[in-house]
Design an enzyme around this catalytic site. Sequence first.
Site, PDB file in Angstrom:
ATOM      1  N   ASP A  52      34.341  20.591 105.585  1.00  0.00           N
ATOM      2  CA  ASP A  52      34.503  19.144 105.700  1.00  0.00           C
ATOM      3  C   ASP A  52      35.339  18.692 104.489  1.00  0.00           C
ATOM      4  O   ASP A  52      36.560  18.831 104.486  1.00  0.00           O
ATOM      5  CB  ASP A  52      33.084  18.553 105.733  1.00  0.00           C
ATOM      6  CG  ASP A  52      33.009  17.058 105.943  1.00  0.00           C
ATOM      7  OD1 ASP A  52      33.999  16.377 105.713  1.00  0.00           O
ATOM      8  OD2 ASP A  52      31.944  16.556 106.318  1.00  0.00           O
ATOM      9  N   GLY A 108      35.298  20.174 101.608  1.00  0.00           N
ATOM     10  CA  GLY A 108      35.628  21.375 100.836  1.00  0.00           C
ATOM     11  C   GLY A 108      34.784  21.520  99.582  1.00  0.00           C
ATOM     12  O   GLY A 108      34.974  22.458  98.803  1.00  0.00           O
ATOM     13  N   THR A 115      31.624  22.408  99.266  1.00  0.00           N
ATOM     14  CA  THR A 115      30.860  23.668  99.292  1.00  0.00           C
ATOM     15  C   THR A 115      31.790  24.845  99.007  1.00  0.00           C
ATOM     16  O   THR A 115      31.474  25.732  98.208  1.00  0.00           O
ATOM     17  CB  THR A 115      30.189  23.853 100.679  1.00  0.00           C
ATOM     18  OG1 THR A 115      29.498  22.657 101.019  1.00  0.00           O
ATOM     19  CG2 THR A 115      29.239  25.021 100.684  1.00  0.00           C
ATOM     20  N   ASP A 175      24.139  22.118 113.306  1.00  0.00           N
ATOM     21  CA  ASP A 175      22.888  21.412 113.603  1.00  0.00           C
ATOM     22  C   ASP A 175      22.953  19.936 113.260  1.00  0.00           C
ATOM     23  O   ASP A 175      23.826  19.482 112.515  1.00  0.00           O
ATOM     24  CB  ASP A 175      21.745  22.015 112.779  1.00  0.00           C
ATOM     25  CG  ASP A 175      21.856  21.621 111.292  1.00  0.00           C
ATOM     26  OD1 ASP A 175      22.954  21.764 110.724  1.00  0.00           O
ATOM     27  OD2 ASP A 175      20.852  21.140 110.725  1.00  0.00           O
TER      28      ASP A 175
HETATM   29  P1  5GP Z   1      31.723  20.158 102.714  1.00  0.00           P
HETATM   30  O1  5GP Z   1      31.076  20.732 101.498  1.00  0.00           O
HETATM   31  O2  5GP Z   1      32.991  20.889 103.088  1.00  0.00           O
HETATM   32  O3  5GP Z   1      31.945  18.679 102.601  1.00  0.00           O
HETATM   33  O4  5GP Z   1      30.701  20.301 103.907  1.00  0.00           O
HETATM   34  C1  5GP Z   1      30.455  21.549 104.495  1.00  0.00           C
HETATM   35  C2  5GP Z   1      29.048  21.630 105.035  1.00  0.00           C
HETATM   36  O5  5GP Z   1      28.637  20.379 105.536  1.00  0.00           O
HETATM   37  C3  5GP Z   1      28.977  22.605 106.212  1.00  0.00           C
HETATM   38  O6  5GP Z   1      28.571  23.883 105.786  1.00  0.00           O
HETATM   39  C4  5GP Z   1      27.953  21.942 107.118  1.00  0.00           C
HETATM   40  O7  5GP Z   1      26.670  22.403 106.779  1.00  0.00           O
HETATM   41  C5  5GP Z   1      28.021  20.490 106.804  1.00  0.00           C
HETATM   42  N1  5GP Z   1      28.823  19.709 107.766  1.00  0.00           N
HETATM   43  C6  5GP Z   1      29.969  19.043 107.532  1.00  0.00           C
HETATM   44  N2  5GP Z   1      30.416  18.413 108.623  1.00  0.00           N
HETATM   45  C7  5GP Z   1      29.502  18.678 109.597  1.00  0.00           C
HETATM   46  C8  5GP Z   1      29.424  18.296 110.987  1.00  0.00           C
HETATM   47  O8  5GP Z   1      30.247  17.580 111.568  1.00  0.00           O
HETATM   48  N3  5GP Z   1      28.343  18.780 111.659  1.00  0.00           N
HETATM   49  C9  5GP Z   1      27.394  19.563 111.089  1.00  0.00           C
HETATM   50  N4  5GP Z   1      26.392  19.978 111.846  1.00  0.00           N
HETATM   51  N5  5GP Z   1      27.454  19.936 109.780  1.00  0.00           N
HETATM   52  C10 5GP Z   1      28.509  19.488 109.049  1.00  0.00           C
END
Ligand code: 5GP
Length: 178
Positions: A106, A108, A110, A162
């Site tokens: 999403d 980035g 993580t 989820d």
């Molecule tokens: P980031 O750190 O890139 O913002 O978010 C990544 C993590 O957010 C993913 O591993 C996931 O767990 C969660 N995530 C982000 N967007 C979504 C989404 O649209 N649906 C779900 N189920 N999880 C999401």
Amino acid sequence: MEKITVLDKTFVKYIPVQEVNAATERVAQQINEDYKNDKPILLVNLNGAMIFAAELLQKLTMPCRISCIKFVSYSGMQSTHTVTPLIGLNEDLTGQRVIIVEDIVDTGETYEHLCEVLQAAKVKDVRMATMALKTDVYNRSIPVHYVGLPIPNKFVVGHGLDYDGWGRNLPDIYQVCE
Ligand code: 5GP
């Protein structure tokens, strides 16, 4: 349009499982080409990536291994903007070529956090293989090397993804209805 309810939200079918499978096949082909003379380790970020990782793994043709971690940043449909390691690195990855396997990237946050952890663990290099990427939201400079499905900024469930623990078993991917 096929609609479903997960907890208090309605979702509409967005990407059929056949398209998800074709995307996994494309990602596997790219990894097979890029790592044909290597023995990478797939670092699977639980729980969401477990289905994509299991499917991807069976399509890889080089000798490879997996290791699982659980770094979470989401609660419900929102990012907490804090990456919490519920299960950390549990083996020595010094000198290894690591491919992180994610359900979705999403912002980035993580991914960037994991890169820092892996750098400190003295890996040889790191690449990212993700089932889905929210292309409009991703705002980091590190490349996302292998992307199955580029998607817009809407919450999705299914195929491992989820909503508060539910919906991972849906084969198709569903998008939240506003
Ligand atoms: P980031 O750190 O890139 O913002 O978010 C990544 C993590 O957010 C993913 O591993 C996931 O767990 C969660 N995530 C982000 N967007 C979504 C989404 O649209 N649906 C779900 N189920 N999880 C999401």
